[in-house]
Scaffold this active site. Structure first.
Site, short mmCIF file in Angstrom:
data_model
loop_
_atom_site.label_atom_id
_atom_site.label_comp_id
_atom_site.label_asym_id
_atom_site.label_seq_id
_atom_site.Cartn_x
_atom_site.Cartn_y
_atom_site.Cartn_z
N GLU A 84 0.83 -1.22 0.00
CA GLU A 84 0.00 0.00 0.00
C GLU A 84 0.86 1.26 0.00
OE1 GLU A 84 -3.38 -0.07 2.64
OE2 GLU A 84 -3.54 2.11 2.61
N LYS A 258 -7.84 -0.32 11.08
CA LYS A 258 -7.18 -0.86 9.87
C LYS A 258 -5.95 -0.01 9.55
CE LYS A 258 -6.52 -1.38 5.22
NZ LYS A 258 -5.69 -0.55 4.33
N ASP A 274 3.63 -13.69 12.22
CA ASP A 274 2.30 -14.10 11.79
C ASP A 274 1.34 -12.90 11.84
OD1 ASP A 274 -0.28 -15.16 11.62
OD2 ASP A 274 0.19 -16.92 12.83
N HIS A 372 -2.13 10.00 -1.79
CA HIS A 372 -2.20 8.88 -2.73
C HIS A 372 -2.00 9.35 -4.16
CE1 HIS A 372 -3.40 5.51 -0.21
NE2 HIS A 372 -4.15 6.35 0.47
C1 MEV Z 1 -6.12 3.33 4.55
O1 MEV Z 1 -5.47 2.13 4.26
C2 MEV Z 1 -6.15 3.60 6.04
C3 MEV Z 1 -7.07 4.74 6.47
O2 MEV Z 1 -8.36 4.54 5.95
C4 MEV Z 1 -7.07 4.74 7.98
C5 MEV Z 1 -8.10 5.66 8.58
O3 MEV Z 1 -9.13 5.95 7.94
O4 MEV Z 1 -7.88 6.09 9.72
C6 MEV Z 1 -6.59 6.06 5.93
#
Ligand code: MEV
Length: 419
Positions: A84, A258, A274, A372
């Site tokens: 990513e 995430k 892991d 991005h």
């Molecule tokens: C993207 O991989 C992760 C984000 O969505 C985390 C977040 O929203 O805090 C940018």
């Protein structure tokens, strides 16, 4: 399109090259694809073949090194494996912005993993529970006998918990696994002690396996970001509002966490640990109150600076598994320069906190797409046919114009070449 057959007797006994040839034959793919898979990069076919079953190739991922981190007073470079974009840059930026306040301060609990033994058909579970608790010393002897090396290293059985769940008895072995991830150690203990537990409880033992909710093996990081580093009160307050959103809403918390795992898993993967174990532990821990919440906490200190904390299970090790057998993982550990799993856990959790800071800041200010877009624009420029120095020129132009599209890139490229 379905394959002509997926039944390939003896497939597992073939060499990676012969398996690949078989798959190429069955899928009708050509020599180019075969050559692509056959090039296994810096993992030898022999090494790959001992890691998993039915190997035909390897998958290379980029490893980026995060800079700017100070962890418990020490400068730290951190290799991260991820597909990513922006993840590594986010850590570098967040770490740079908290250097003035000393970087990350970390801590860990003792590395205690839990193994669960499920006992069923116990006639009187509450009574049996006390009997098992009374047998603690015998249980300890059986468990410790399965892993004398762990004992020598200062680890081993630490305690016992017995829970009555419906008509089941669930025994938890708490085991200090030192520098190992610990799955093998605790699973062996659970299997060794289960027959005795079944006999003493008058029931039958069923599952004997570690729990990935490793809430006795926690890693903690905290850091302070000065108000002037984050761009003032308005940004700080938007970030706090983003945190509150994550803390009350599981839909937002899943994305927020995430983002934390973008950092955490990239270091866990680079070191051959892991990722699924860490991820399962993280999400179960985030839901431990009955509601899925933010793994981090964000506050304002007396001077108005933003303070962040992250506490989460960190079941990772330095011995065993791919940490030893994968050459790249070994070299990543060399880059880290860590001597024990404790330091590795501290680094990982600091990276998770940094990642969360960067994501919240981006979301609270410019939005996530701007970062991005720079990389995306380069890809679009390449797709439009840009070469060499043209790539950066066209990508910059697209970002400046705010239209990152192939047709726009093609037109700009034509203009550039005609000029
Ligand atoms: C993207 O991989 C992760 C984000 O969505 C985390 C977040 O929203 O805090 C940018």
């Amino acid at each position: 399109m379905a394959h002509s057959t997926s039944r390939i007797p003896g497939f597992y006994q073939l060499s990676p090259a012969d398996r690949l040839a078989k798959v190429i034959e069955l899928t009708g793919m050509g020599e180019t694809v075969q050559a692509h898979f056959a090039d296994m990069g810096n993992v030898s076919p022999e090494a790959a073949d001992t890691m998993i079953e039915n190997v035909i190739g390897t998958l290379n991922l980029p490893i980026g090194v995060a800079t700017n981190l100070i962890i418990d007073g020490d400068e730290q470079l951190v290799p991260m494996a991820t597909e990513e974009s922006s993840v590594v840059a986010a850590v570098c930026n967040a770490a740079r912005q908290c250097r003035a306040s000393g970087g990350f301060h970390t801590d860990t609990s003792t590395p205690v993993m839990i193994a669960q033994i499920q006992l069923v058909e116990v006639p009187n579970p509450e009574f049996a529970r006390l009997k098992l608790l009374e047998a603690r010393e015998q249980i300890q002897r059986i468990c410790d006998a399965t892993d004398p090396v762990l004992l020598q290293l200062g680890g081993g059985f630490r305690d016992l918990e017995v829970r009555v769940l419906d008509d089941m008895l669930v025994v938890h072995l708490l085991v200090d696994v030192r520098d190992a991830m610990g799955a093998n150690a605790v699973n062996s203990m659970a299997e060794a002690v289960a027959p005795s537990l079944a006999a003493w409880s008058g029931g039958k033992s069923q599952l004997r396996i570690l729990s990935n909710l490793a809430d006795r093996r926690l890693a903690r990081a905290r850091a302070t970001w000065h108000l002037d580093e984050i761009g003032g009160e308005a940004v700080r307050d938007s970030m706090l509002s983003a945190y509150r959103f994550a803390d009350v809403d599981p839909y937002r918390a899943a994305t927020h966490n995430k983002g934390i795992m973008n950092g955490v898993s990239a270091v866990v993967l680079a070191t051959g640990n892991d990722t699924r174990a860490v991820e399962a532990g993280a999400h179960a821990y985030a839901a431990r109150t009955g509601q899925y919440r933010s793994l981090t906490h964000w506050e304002v200190d007396a001077e108005g600076n933003l303070t962040g904390t992250l506490e989460m299970p960190m079941p990772i090790g330095l011995v065993g598994g791919a940490t030893r057998s994968h050459p790249t993982a070994r070299y990543c550990l060399d880059i880290l320069g860590v001597e024990n799993a404790d330091r590795l856990a501290r680094i990982v959790v600091a990276v998770g906190l940094a990642q969360n800071f960067a994501a919240m800041k981006a979301l609270a200010t410019t939005g996530i797409q701007k970062g991005h877009m720079a990389l995306h624009a380069k890809n679009i420029a390449l797709m439009a046919g840009a070469e060499g120095e043209e790539v950066a020129y066209i990508a910059d132009l697209l970002v400046q114009q705010g239209t990152v599209r192939v047709d726009v890139a093609q037109a700009a490229l034509e203009k550039l070449r005609n000029a």
